[in-house]
Design an enzyme around this catalytic site. Structure first.
Site, short mmCIF file in Angstrom:
data_model
loop_
_atom_site.label_atom_id
_atom_site.label_comp_id
_atom_site.label_asym_id
_atom_site.label_seq_id
_atom_site.Cartn_x
_atom_site.Cartn_y
_atom_site.Cartn_z
N SER A 128 32.91 5.81 56.99
CA SER A 128 32.52 4.63 56.23
C SER A 128 33.76 3.83 55.80
O SER A 128 34.53 3.41 56.64
CB SER A 128 31.64 5.07 55.04
OG SER A 128 30.97 3.99 54.47
N ASP A 282 22.61 3.64 62.33
CA ASP A 282 23.24 3.12 61.11
C ASP A 282 22.78 1.68 60.90
O ASP A 282 22.92 0.83 61.77
CB ASP A 282 24.77 3.18 61.25
CG ASP A 282 25.50 2.99 59.92
OD1 ASP A 282 25.03 2.21 59.08
OD2 ASP A 282 26.57 3.62 59.75
N HIS A 311 23.52 5.93 58.47
CA HIS A 311 24.91 5.94 58.00
C HIS A 311 25.31 7.37 57.61
O HIS A 311 26.46 7.76 57.74
CB HIS A 311 25.04 5.00 56.80
CG HIS A 311 26.45 4.70 56.41
ND1 HIS A 311 27.36 4.13 57.29
CD2 HIS A 311 27.13 4.88 55.24
CE1 HIS A 311 28.53 3.97 56.66
NE2 HIS A 311 28.41 4.42 55.43
#
Length: 339
Positions: A128, A282, A311
């Site tokens: 991330s 995602d 995600h």
């Protein structure tokens, strides 16, 4: 305290503001070898601290502390490194200066070179917002970084990603009726709505449809919403979150003196062998955006994590996804570089 502090002194940020007595909190795993070439840098993501990275570190894994010296620097604003919650006036809470990804990586570079005397990095890896730091390392220090492996992370905050982060920010600012003069009134309880907003983005539609939260020990959707999204966000300081959201919304590896906003040029300059692993489902760090980025990088491969965990395929929760990431990291570390 299971981490160390590196004092940076007074730091002039990219914004031009000087943050006095800045510091990085970091933890190391393993031992630096004599040649100082067994180094892995593994920055933390939005809202995470070094402990949240430890699922990917272990004996027999790609990030093996018996083999590598792994440095996990904490993101500025995360509550351990310099943050709104731990900085004295005049830069406390809502007065904390704006910090960029470039600032984070520049200061991490100081830690790596000044504290440890390291000149070569075998791998920079991250999930991330940790992933965007991996890209930034590759763009800022192309001659130093041999490999990068961002997973569920982008090289910049694309417009849709920005909209998602803006929704989280709006949920928090609504608590003070969008009055910036009342930001000091925000409390961790106001983070509940932020968690609820993020719940729709963190995992995929199929994850919810198939009720995979039961695998995490939650009986019902309502329990999952409270037990994961509300609880994890309410543990965060709202001012730290606003600082990290600003960092996230303005993230772009080309927003630096070297590239002056030329995103394609920044991508083309990354010499590192790169394994980019988007989550196939995602919803806000999309595989499409990563595909664009990988095509411009001279030494990149794209290996999507085929998973309905969205995600959170990169979050260290689902064993099949964890195995996929670890296997790809092993393959990447086995590739020789010309360094």
């Amino acid at each position: 305290m299971d981490y160390e502090i590196y004092d940076l002194g007074d730091v002039t940020l990219q914004s031009g503001v000087t943050l006095p007595d800045a510091f990085l909190a970091y933890k190391t795993y393993g031992t630096l070898n004599e040649k100082k070439d067994n180094v892995i840098v593994y920055p933390t993501a939005f809202g995470d601290q070094h402990v949240q990275n430890e699922w990917l570190i272990g004996h027999g894994m790609a990030l093996d502390p018996h083999k590598y010296f792994i440095i996990v620097p904490n993101l500025l604003g995360n509550g351990l490194s310099s943050s709104p919650s731990n900085t004295p006036p005049p830069f406390d809470r809502a007065h904390f200066p704006q910090v960029t990804i470039y600032d984070n990586v520049t200061l991490q570079h100081r830690l790596v070179t000044e504290k440890f005397g390291i000149q070569r990095i075998a791998l920079v890896v991250g999930w991330s917002m940790g992933g965007i730091q991996a890209f930034q390392w590759g763009a800022s220090y192309p001659d130093m970084v041999e490999r990068i492996a961002p997973f569920a992370g982008l090289a910049k905050t694309w417009p849709h990603t920005n909209v998602v982060l803006d929704g989280m920010k709006a949920a928090l600012l609504a608590a003070v009726h969008f009055d910036s003069s009342k930001l000091h009134q925000l409390t961790s309880a106001d983070m509940r709505a932020v968690g609820r907003v993020y719940a729709g983005w963190g995992v995929s539609q199929a994850f919810y449809r198939e009720g995979l939260y039961r695998e995490m020990g939650f009986e019902s959707l309502a329990d999952f919403m409270t037990g994961v999204w509300e609880d994890s966000f309410m543990k965060m300081d709202p001012h730290n979150v606003l600082a990290m959201l600003w960092t996230g919304q303005h993230a772009d590896i080309s927003a630096t003196p070297s590239y002056n906003g030329d995103f394609d040029k920044a991508l083309r300059s990354i010499q590192a062998l790169a394994c980019i692993m988007p989550g196939s489902t995602d919803l806000f760090c999309s595989a499409d955006d990563n595909e664009y980025e990988a095509k411009l990088m001279p030494n990149a491969v794209l290996h999507p994590i085929e998973s309905i965990w969205g995600h959170f395929a990169g979050r260290g929760i689902n064993s099949a996804d964890n195995q996929f990431i670890d296997d790809n990291l092993k393959r990447l570390l086995a590739l020789s570089t010309n360094g």
